[in-house]
Design an enzyme around this catalytic site. Sequence first.
Site, PDB file in Angstrom:
ATOM      1  N   SER A  40      -4.878  13.160  -1.365  1.00 57.08           N
ATOM      2  CA  SER A  40      -3.649  12.507  -1.839  1.00 57.08           C
ATOM      3  C   SER A  40      -3.063  13.018  -3.147  1.00 57.08           C
ATOM      4  CB  SER A  40      -3.879  11.009  -1.979  1.00 57.08           C
ATOM      5  OG  SER A  40      -3.729  10.410  -0.725  1.00 57.08           O
TER       6      SER A  40
ATOM      7  N   LYS B 270       0.658   6.496 -11.080  1.00 57.94           N
ATOM      8  CA  LYS B 270       0.646   6.009  -9.696  1.00 57.94           C
ATOM      9  C   LYS B 270       0.391   4.504  -9.725  1.00 57.94           C
ATOM     10  CE  LYS B 270      -1.671   6.973  -5.248  1.00 57.94           C
ATOM     11  NZ  LYS B 270      -2.671   7.837  -4.563  1.00 57.94           N
TER      12      LYS B 270
ATOM     13  N   SER C  52      -1.059  10.346  -0.448  1.00 58.98           N
ATOM     14  CA  SER C  52      -0.413   9.101  -0.796  1.00 58.98           C
ATOM     15  C   SER C  52       0.266   9.096  -2.164  1.00 58.98           C
ATOM     16  CB  SER C  52      -1.452   7.973  -0.764  1.00 58.98           C
ATOM     17  OG  SER C  52      -2.442   8.173  -1.757  1.00 58.98           O
TER      18      SER C  52
HETATM   19  N1  GLN Z   1      -4.244  10.974   3.894  1.00 60.97           N
HETATM   20  C1  GLN Z   1      -5.583  10.494   3.733  1.00 60.97           C
HETATM   21  C2  GLN Z   1      -5.651   9.068   4.229  1.00 60.97           C
HETATM   22  O1  GLN Z   1      -4.697   8.610   4.745  1.00 60.97           O
HETATM   23  C3  GLN Z   1      -6.031  10.603   2.303  1.00 60.97           C
HETATM   24  C4  GLN Z   1      -5.450   9.566   1.437  1.00 60.97           C
HETATM   25  C5  GLN Z   1      -5.915   9.678   0.017  1.00 60.97           C
HETATM   26  O2  GLN Z   1      -6.404  10.718  -0.424  1.00 60.97           O
HETATM   27  N2  GLN Z   1      -5.791   8.577  -0.691  1.00 60.97           N
HETATM   28  O3  GLN Z   1      -6.641   8.403   4.124  1.00 60.97           O
END
Ligand code: GLN
Length: 483
Positions: free
Chosen positions: A175, A76, A151
């Site tokens: 995410s 990532k 994400s």
């Molecule tokens: N969807 C969540 C957010 O927007 C979690 C994102 C994540 O786990 N990095 O913060």
Amino acid sequence: MHDKTLAQLSTGLAGGEFSSVELTRHFLDRIAALDGRLNSFITVTEEQALAQAEAADARIAAGEAGPLTGIPLAHKDIFCTQDVRTSCGSFMLDNFVSPYDAAVVTNLAQAGMVMLGKTNMDEFAMGSSNETSYYGPVRNPWDSSRVPGGSSGGSAAAVAARLAPAATGTDTGGSIRQPAALTGITGLKPTYGRCSRWGMIAFASSLDQAGPMARSAEDAALLLSGMAGFDERDSTSVDRPVDDYAAALEHPLAGLKVGLVREFMQEGLDSGVAAATEAVLGELKRQGVEVIEISLPNAHLSVPAYYVVAPAECSSNLSRFDGVRFGHRCEDPKDLEDLYKRSRSEGFGAEVKRRILIGTYALSAGYYDAYYLKAQQVRQLIAQDFRSAFERVDLIVTPTAPGTAFPLGDKTDDPVSMYLQDIYTIAVNLAGLPAISIPAPPAEGLPTGFQMIGNHFEEARLLNVAHQIQRETDWHRQVPAGF
Ligand code: GLN
């Protein structure tokens, strides 16, 4: 070669069936041919990958290989990589080349893994659909009009489409698990402190955790063994030996007790996902697992608490991007204030700005007690709910996400409905627990996810149960058409 599991690739490399250079070339060719349809990579590091593969082949020939030596993977783009751009999905870091590798990247490189490139992601890991990336959205390999989740959507799409045998992800509120669910792969968020956060660009430091994204629990176990471990450079890293995840996979499940969270099976859950959850529970019962209903009475407060804590921490973490030390700097600043203002206005996208504003407000004098302190208290209540539940059961199970992959653009104008994507995953981060998402039966042709949550440092047990489900079912073996 892209059909093989990590264990099969390892055997193939050791037996001389193919070299790491051939294997790496094969995946680089697949990325070149197919990623135009997905946009799952931000950067492909062909030259470095082939050099790493040559070194791995030499190591294998010298008899110095470990189980991961010579196997390609994708990182990532939140993990710092020496001499390779680390963008974090943001224009702010479009020109940032890190002088060092993140700890997780170093650990896997030392194990002999080959980096194919850096995967697309929501900007600074804020999002559940991969649509906030400066580099454009990632498309779901199961249906290119739909999102892959986020994400870590680039990592998820790349693994699902078999453009990489496995990938790293990070999980602050879901995410790793939510994109794993939406693309039909296996993703594990380890216990907070299990993998080092050193060199991983910080979003919300008390929640962020790195983890493996792979096509099966067995592969995730192998990858986690290479990622996890104590690191004195991360003050929240836990000094405790890494379990032998692969050795634990084969334990039979009879006698295990799992708790199904009652509140999560009610309103807001897609009926296809509910049926998929029941199907996995049926398989667990078949293997002699006792399923009981449990309650997490404060879980409904997890999304609101998270959307105070995470923005508060991000507003502090992202203050380092000021046009002076890292990343984008505006043209011809008039004075220092103009430099800060314009560099940050130009460098960050809308969702990141929204979070910084919310976080700064929640931390400001007069509001701190009402919002931030209150959210931290709620966090304790949620952790206490889990502690009570684990007195009765060995594992807690839930669907991973409330629905299947949604169409691109469907939720971009409605942040709250986007935030609700993580309704079943966020409490886990607030409590620092480990959790895995594995594929459940598809609903209307789209993947669904089944989440299992363990007590602290019970990654081995999660992987064991996941593997026993996957030994008897083929939900994780489904491949999107055309890949
Ligand atoms: N969807 C969540 C957010 O927007 C979690 C994102 C994540 O786990 N990095 O913060």
